[in-house]
Design a protein around this motif. Structure first.
Motif, PDB file in Angstrom:
ATOM      1  N   LEU A 176       9.588  26.805  34.503  1.00  0.00           N
ATOM      2  CA  LEU A 176       8.598  27.793  34.059  1.00  0.00           C
ATOM      3  C   LEU A 176       9.284  28.922  33.324  1.00  0.00           C
ATOM      4  O   LEU A 176      10.465  29.167  33.520  1.00  0.00           O
ATOM      5  CB  LEU A 176       7.910  28.426  35.279  1.00  0.00           C
ATOM      6  N   SER A 177       8.492  29.607  32.516  1.00  0.00           N
ATOM      7  CA  SER A 177       9.064  30.823  31.933  1.00  0.00           C
ATOM      8  C   SER A 177       8.414  32.012  32.625  1.00  0.00           C
ATOM      9  O   SER A 177       7.273  31.935  33.068  1.00  0.00           O
ATOM     10  CB  SER A 177       8.862  30.864  30.430  1.00  0.00           C
ATOM     11  N   PHE A 186      13.061  29.545  34.428  1.00  0.00           N
ATOM     12  CA  PHE A 186      13.639  29.166  35.717  1.00  0.00           C
ATOM     13  C   PHE A 186      12.979  27.908  36.266  1.00  0.00           C
ATOM     14  O   PHE A 186      11.831  27.606  35.960  1.00  0.00           O
ATOM     15  CB  PHE A 186      13.593  30.310  36.726  1.00  0.00           C
ATOM     16  N   ALA A 187      13.757  27.182  37.054  1.00  0.00           N
ATOM     17  CA  ALA A 187      13.240  25.970  37.693  1.00  0.00           C
ATOM     18  C   ALA A 187      12.835  26.356  39.108  1.00  0.00           C
ATOM     19  O   ALA A 187      13.551  27.097  39.779  1.00  0.00           O
ATOM     20  CB  ALA A 187      14.321  24.913  37.725  1.00  0.00           C
ATOM     21  N   ALA A 188      11.664  25.874  39.552  1.00  0.00           N
ATOM     22  CA  ALA A 188      11.183  26.197  40.901  1.00  0.00           C
ATOM     23  C   ALA A 188      10.997  24.910  41.681  1.00  0.00           C
ATOM     24  O   ALA A 188      10.537  23.907  41.147  1.00  0.00           O
ATOM     25  CB  ALA A 188       9.871  26.962  40.811  1.00  0.00           C
ATOM     26  N   THR A 208      17.933  30.123  32.251  1.00  0.00           N
ATOM     27  CA  THR A 208      17.924  30.766  30.927  1.00  0.00           C
ATOM     28  C   THR A 208      19.231  30.493  30.164  1.00  0.00           C
ATOM     29  O   THR A 208      19.198  30.055  29.009  1.00  0.00           O
ATOM     30  CB  THR A 208      17.725  32.287  31.067  1.00  0.00           C
ATOM     31  N   ALA A 209      20.367  30.717  30.857  1.00  0.00           N
ATOM     32  CA  ALA A 209      21.661  30.563  30.180  1.00  0.00           C
ATOM     33  C   ALA A 209      21.883  29.112  29.773  1.00  0.00           C
ATOM     34  O   ALA A 209      22.360  28.833  28.661  1.00  0.00           O
ATOM     35  CB  ALA A 209      22.778  31.035  31.096  1.00  0.00           C
ATOM     36  N   ARG A 212      19.757  28.389  26.845  1.00  0.00           N
ATOM     37  CA  ARG A 212      20.269  29.054  25.639  1.00  0.00           C
ATOM     38  C   ARG A 212      21.474  28.287  25.097  1.00  0.00           C
ATOM     39  O   ARG A 212      21.573  28.023  23.897  1.00  0.00           O
ATOM     40  CB  ARG A 212      20.648  30.507  25.955  1.00  0.00           C
ATOM     41  N   THR A 213      22.375  27.905  25.991  1.00  0.00           N
ATOM     42  CA  THR A 213      23.564  27.164  25.560  1.00  0.00           C
ATOM     43  C   THR A 213      23.139  25.853  24.893  1.00  0.00           C
ATOM     44  O   THR A 213      23.695  25.451  23.870  1.00  0.00           O
ATOM     45  CB  THR A 213      24.464  26.841  26.777  1.00  0.00           C
ATOM     46  N   ASP A 214      22.149  25.233  25.493  1.00  0.00           N
ATOM     47  CA  ASP A 214      21.630  23.977  24.955  1.00  0.00           C
ATOM     48  C   ASP A 214      21.091  24.179  23.540  1.00  0.00           C
ATOM     49  O   ASP A 214      21.378  23.377  22.638  1.00  0.00           O
ATOM     50  CB  ASP A 214      20.459  23.558  25.860  1.00  0.00           C
TER      51      ASP A 214
END
Ligand code: ADP
Length: 443
Positions: A176-177, A186-188, A208-209, A212-214
């Motif tokens: 989800l964002s 984030f993953a819940a 998030t990181a 973003r890296t992806d």
């Protein structure tokens, strides 16, 4: 008075009674009766007083949950074993309580140190435990403990997950964002807690990181492919034209020149990419040494002399006395300045002047590259140090640039502990400033 004394008194009263009955003289029975009544009264009074005192002592001892023996006085009489047994029980209870408090403190320390968000609800859906990461990711109220999760969690997908876990299900994790910041992803995941609590644990993982890296990696691959495709298409086209052209066709030389230009462009691209990769991986060690700035400026100008001369440009270098010798990594600073001066020449019109200036700024030394070109649009100023970022892609590509030069320059500056900034001069033209830290003891 102890029970022993009280029993003694009781026996004495009984003795008196027996004595009086055994000697039936005139008035003997009456005297014995009187003595017995008085003795019994005294005995019952003493007994009740003693019991009251002991009850008081016992109550005080039981209330004392510390459970430690306080000397012999209060454990010496008949109630001593009860008090001691109570103290042993409360002692064990207290040790267990301490252990539990310690366990909870440990658990809270672990949860506080976790990057993952954790939130625990009981069978009634009341929040029992929550760590800082979960509070931050879900933007929870300051003290959600004891509240129902539906009151506190404003994210419908998350509440659905918790509800499913409370029903004993194993809902699939979702990504989800954040409702407050769409950039935060984030993953819940929610799982039921084992019986007998029958609550649920919600675990949140900030991705998030990773995302973003992806994205950066995907953009990077797309950019490199795009940068390579243009020259490769041109090379193939001209090679085909060469194959079709008669052996003595005059345009063959022009075709070969175009192929050579595009090959050089690809070569530069690959070289820049490798340089960037090495810098990003921190594989280039920094070699500090005293450097004479005037010599370094001269070397940079010498390297670019042909390009500068071709545009009839002039380079003026100025180094004040107090900034002549600095401590830096010579090769890295040279490479960085070469990049900036090359850009200044590329993007400035013919017959303009490029200035290379050093100055002392407190303990630091600044080096500036100033040109008389068009400058950089304000909106692009903060982005020009990004990989593959070009203000005018067409023009930049024409000059052989792939938008990597300033990204390399920024990495070089960072490796030397410096920073690099770009700005526009009010009178026109761009100015790049590199601030080189110079601890006072180095000079
Ligand atoms: P390139 O290798 O394409 O020149 P850079 O990373 O060196 O890439 O520069 C990024 C962009 O910043 C360039 O495309 C150019 O548009 C702009 N730029 C850099 N230096 C200057 C300058 N001195 N004047 C104007 N624009 C500049």
């Amino acid at each position: 008075m102890s029970f022993r004394t009280q029993c003694f008194l009781a026996l004495m009263a009984l003795g008196l009674m027996a004595g009086a009955l055994a000697r039936p003289r005139a008035g003997g029975v009456g005297l014995a009766m009187i003595l017995a009544v008085v003795g019994a009264a005294a005995f019952s009074w003493a007994l009740s007083r003693s019991l009251r005192r002991r009850a008081g002592k016992l109550a005080a001892a039981l209330e004392n949950l510390e459970g430690r023996p306080h000397g012999r006085a209060d454990v010496d009489d008949e109630l001593g074993p009860v008090v001691q047994a109570w103290r042993r029980v409360t002692g064990r209870f207290e040790a267990r309580l301490k252990e539990q408090t310690l366990d909870r403190a440990r658990l809270e320390a672990v949860l506080a140190g976790m990057l993952e968000g954790v939130l625990v609800v009981d069978a009634q859906g009341r929040i029992r435990l929550v760590n800082d990461a979960a509070t931050h990711l879900l933007r929870l109220a300051a003290s959600p403990i004891g509240h129902h999760y539906l009151e506190i969690i404003r994210h419908p997908d998350v509440t659905t997950l918790v509800a499913a876990a409370l029903d004993g299900g194993q809902p699939s994790p979702v990504e989800l964002s954040s409702p407050h910041d769409p950039e935060v992803v984030f993953a819940a995941r929610a799982v039921p807690t084992p019986d007998p609590t029958r609550g649920a644990v919600l675990v949140l993982h900030d991705t998030t990181a990773v995302r973003r890296t992806d994205r950066i990696r995907r953009d990077f691959v797309a950019n490199v492919s795009h940068e390579l495709r243009t020259p490769l298409t041109a090379i193939r086209g001209y090679l085909e034209a060469l194959q079709d052209a008669p052996a003595d066709a005059p345009e063959r030389t022009a075709y070969l020149a175009v192929i050579a230009r595009h090959t050089a462009h690809m070569e530069r691209l690959v070289r820049d990419l490798l340089r960037l990769a090495r810098l990003e991986a921190g594989q280039d060690p920094v070699e500090w040494a005293p450097v004479e700035l005037p010599d370094l400026f001269e070397a940079v100008i010498q390297d670019l002399e042909p390009a500068i001369a071709a545009k009839r440009q002039r380079v003026e270098a100025h180094v004040p006395r107090e900034a002549v010798t600095i401590v830096t990594d010579r090769d890295k600073l040279k490479s960085l300045l070469r990049n900036l001066v090359e850009n200044a020449s590329t993007y400035s019109p013919e017959a303009t002047t490029i200035r290379l200036e050093a100055a002392r700024a407190g303990d630091d030394v600044t080096v500036q590259v100033i040109d008389e070109g068009p400058g950089i649009p304000e909106a692009d100023l903060s982005r020009i140090f990004e990989r593959f970022y070009r203000v005018d892609a067409g023009r930049s590509r024409e000059s052989g640039g792939a938008g990597l030069g300033l990204s390399i320059a920024r990495h070089l500056a960072e490796r030397m502990g410096s920073e690099i900034r770009a700005a526009n001069r009010p009178e026109g033209g761009a100015v790049f400033t590199v601030r080189l830290p110079q601890p006072a003891t180095w000079i």
